[in-house]
Motif scaffolding. Sequence first.
Motif, PDB file in Angstrom:
ATOM      1  N   THR A   1       0.839  -1.194   0.000  1.00 48.03           N
ATOM      2  CA  THR A   1       0.000   0.000   0.000  1.00 48.03           C
ATOM      3  C   THR A   1       0.876   1.246   0.000  1.00 48.03           C
ATOM      4  O   THR A   1       1.990   1.238   0.520  1.00 48.03           O
ATOM      5  CB  THR A   1      -0.921   0.022   1.237  1.00 48.03           C
ATOM      6  OG1 THR A   1      -0.133  -0.099   2.418  1.00 48.03           O
ATOM      7  CG2 THR A   1      -1.935  -1.105   1.160  1.00 48.03           C
TER       8      THR A   1
ATOM      9  N   LYS B   1       2.706   4.743   0.713  1.00 51.29           N
ATOM     10  CA  LYS B   1       3.210   5.314   1.960  1.00 51.29           C
ATOM     11  C   LYS B   1       2.903   6.800   2.098  1.00 51.29           C
ATOM     12  O   LYS B   1       3.131   7.385   3.156  1.00 51.29           O
ATOM     13  CB  LYS B   1       4.722   5.095   2.071  1.00 51.29           C
ATOM     14  CG  LYS B   1       5.128   3.633   2.053  1.00 51.29           C
ATOM     15  CD  LYS B   1       4.445   2.841   3.168  1.00 51.29           C
ATOM     16  CE  LYS B   1       4.880   1.386   3.171  1.00 51.29           C
ATOM     17  NZ  LYS B   1       4.114   0.576   4.154  1.00 51.29           N
ATOM     18  N   ASN B   2       2.405   7.431   1.041  1.00 50.22           N
ATOM     19  CA  ASN B   2       2.011   8.839   1.097  1.00 50.22           C
ATOM     20  C   ASN B   2       1.136   9.148  -0.110  1.00 50.22           C
ATOM     21  O   ASN B   2       0.940   8.300  -0.981  1.00 50.22           O
ATOM     22  CB  ASN B   2       3.231   9.774   1.158  1.00 50.22           C
ATOM     23  CG  ASN B   2       4.213   9.512   0.036  1.00 50.22           C
ATOM     24  OD1 ASN B   2       3.850   9.506  -1.131  1.00 50.22           O
ATOM     25  ND2 ASN B   2       5.480   9.290   0.399  1.00 50.22           N
TER      26      ASN B   2
ATOM     27  N   GLU C   1       2.759   8.661  -3.605  1.00 46.07           N
ATOM     28  CA  GLU C   1       2.879   7.253  -3.992  1.00 46.07           C
ATOM     29  C   GLU C   1       1.532   6.696  -4.434  1.00 46.07           C
ATOM     30  O   GLU C   1       1.454   5.892  -5.368  1.00 46.07           O
ATOM     31  CB  GLU C   1       3.433   6.427  -2.828  1.00 46.07           C
ATOM     32  CG  GLU C   1       4.923   6.560  -2.624  1.00 46.07           C
ATOM     33  CD  GLU C   1       5.459   5.516  -1.645  1.00 46.07           C
ATOM     34  OE1 GLU C   1       4.768   4.495  -1.412  1.00 46.07           O
ATOM     35  OE2 GLU C   1       6.569   5.730  -1.122  1.00 46.07           O
TER      36      GLU C   1
ATOM     37  N   GLY D   1       2.509  10.910   4.699  1.00 43.21           N
ATOM     38  CA  GLY D   1       2.571   9.520   5.119  1.00 43.21           C
ATOM     39  C   GLY D   1       1.204   8.885   5.267  1.00 43.21           C
ATOM     40  O   GLY D   1       0.246   9.272   4.600  1.00 43.21           O
ATOM     41  N   ASN D   2       1.119   7.921   6.168  1.00 47.12           N
ATOM     42  CA  ASN D   2      -0.137   7.199   6.411  1.00 47.12           C
ATOM     43  C   ASN D   2      -0.823   7.779   7.646  1.00 47.12           C
ATOM     44  O   ASN D   2      -0.886   7.170   8.702  1.00 47.12           O
ATOM     45  CB  ASN D   2       0.137   5.711   6.582  1.00 47.12           C
ATOM     46  CG  ASN D   2       0.592   5.068   5.288  1.00 47.12           C
ATOM     47  OD1 ASN D   2       1.691   4.512   5.203  1.00 47.12           O
ATOM     48  ND2 ASN D   2      -0.241   5.140   4.262  1.00 47.12           N
TER      49      ASN D   2
END
Length: 436
Positions: free
Chosen positions: A174, A176-177, A180, A310-311
């Motif tokens: 999945t 990461k930000n 992405e 990020g996440n």
Amino acid sequence: MQRRTALALAACLVLGTAACSDPGADTATDSGPATWASPTAKLDGVSLTIWAAQNSNTVPKKVIEGFQAATGAKVNVVTIPDPYEQGVQTRVATGDKPDLAFWQPTASMLTAINAKTNLQPLTDAPWLGQLSPELKDITGILDKTRYAALVTSPAVEGVYYNKEVFAANGVTATPKNFAEMVADARALKAKGVTPFYEMGADRWATQWWVQIQLADAARSGLWDKINTKQETFGGPVVLDAIKQYKALIDEGLFNGDIKTAKFEDQGKALLDGKAAMVVQVNSFFGQLQATADTATLDKRIGFFPISPSGNVGTFIPDQSNALVAFRTGDGKREAAARQLLAYWMGPGYADFVADRKTVSLEPSVPSPAGVPQALLDVHKSLGTAVGSMQALAVANPDLYINLADMITGTMSPEKVASATQAQFEQLAKAAGAPGF
């Protein structure tokens, strides 16, 4: 639901009543800290009323059954027609109050219901120490006083994805930000896959796309700045997020029928693998649960929070997540209402989460078997999540309507921003926010 928040605040403009004219005023009198009876103390002859929306009126069924059996009280659930928040405010403004009601536990909506005057403080509630530490103060508080009891896991804005579509097209991890995620979307499109699915016709989810891009800014005080006129929706932070959303649509990364697609189309498309990702909140997963069993959902559907850096998820509690207890002027009923909440979050909580197949908010009460992994992941993301516009802004304008108009081509990003700012100022003034 979240899309009705601005409408609820707008009721203050329409009603022009004392209940809305000065939401910051505290006309109630307190005799001291509330007392909390044993959750199962006898209440023979006491009758309580709970107001609920059409999507929350079955939530307390198991709790009510247990509470009535234990105490002898009678509890009636009254469904307030949609739009729920506006209906509740209209009734309360005319003096009609329940004992308890489901209510969005954000500061702006507690202000809208005039919490200081109309609601019982729950600051010393006996179950607070049982909540997971990251959830204790996440919502339900206005001006350092707790007015709402969180009973289910707050909704989170994030990305639901089809695991099988990812795997079949070489997406092995999945994103990461946010960048992405967009890169993965472009790779999926190159393979003939629809990366994102949006429900433009139903409109209300469009705002999530802007808000997930604002997660880092929210953590750095964006909504405080907007609340104090240091920043606006027309400033570069929010406007750039709106422009980015439009750019991704114009690039063809969304479903071709984005203008006419509805909520039910969105769920079906993701579950059937006709799209790879959907930016949504917990109510979306409820739709999936209505059409597929847990085994199927665990196999096909996953969740990840996302932000530019990020996440990081964006939490947005709604009315189905929490209850408030009203000041009715009847001390016996007010005490019984508090007792019902104490029972709900105490002796009745294990049965409640088992009946609802929902995530437990209390570490001492395990989440029941059968809760899909995606929902567990949504709940897990709350530990690092930041507040949404609904959670942190003093008023919540109809950003989603303006974004939907942008999708249909009747508004530019700049017009979306300016129209949203104008309504925000109007609603903030109606809510009694300082400086407006």
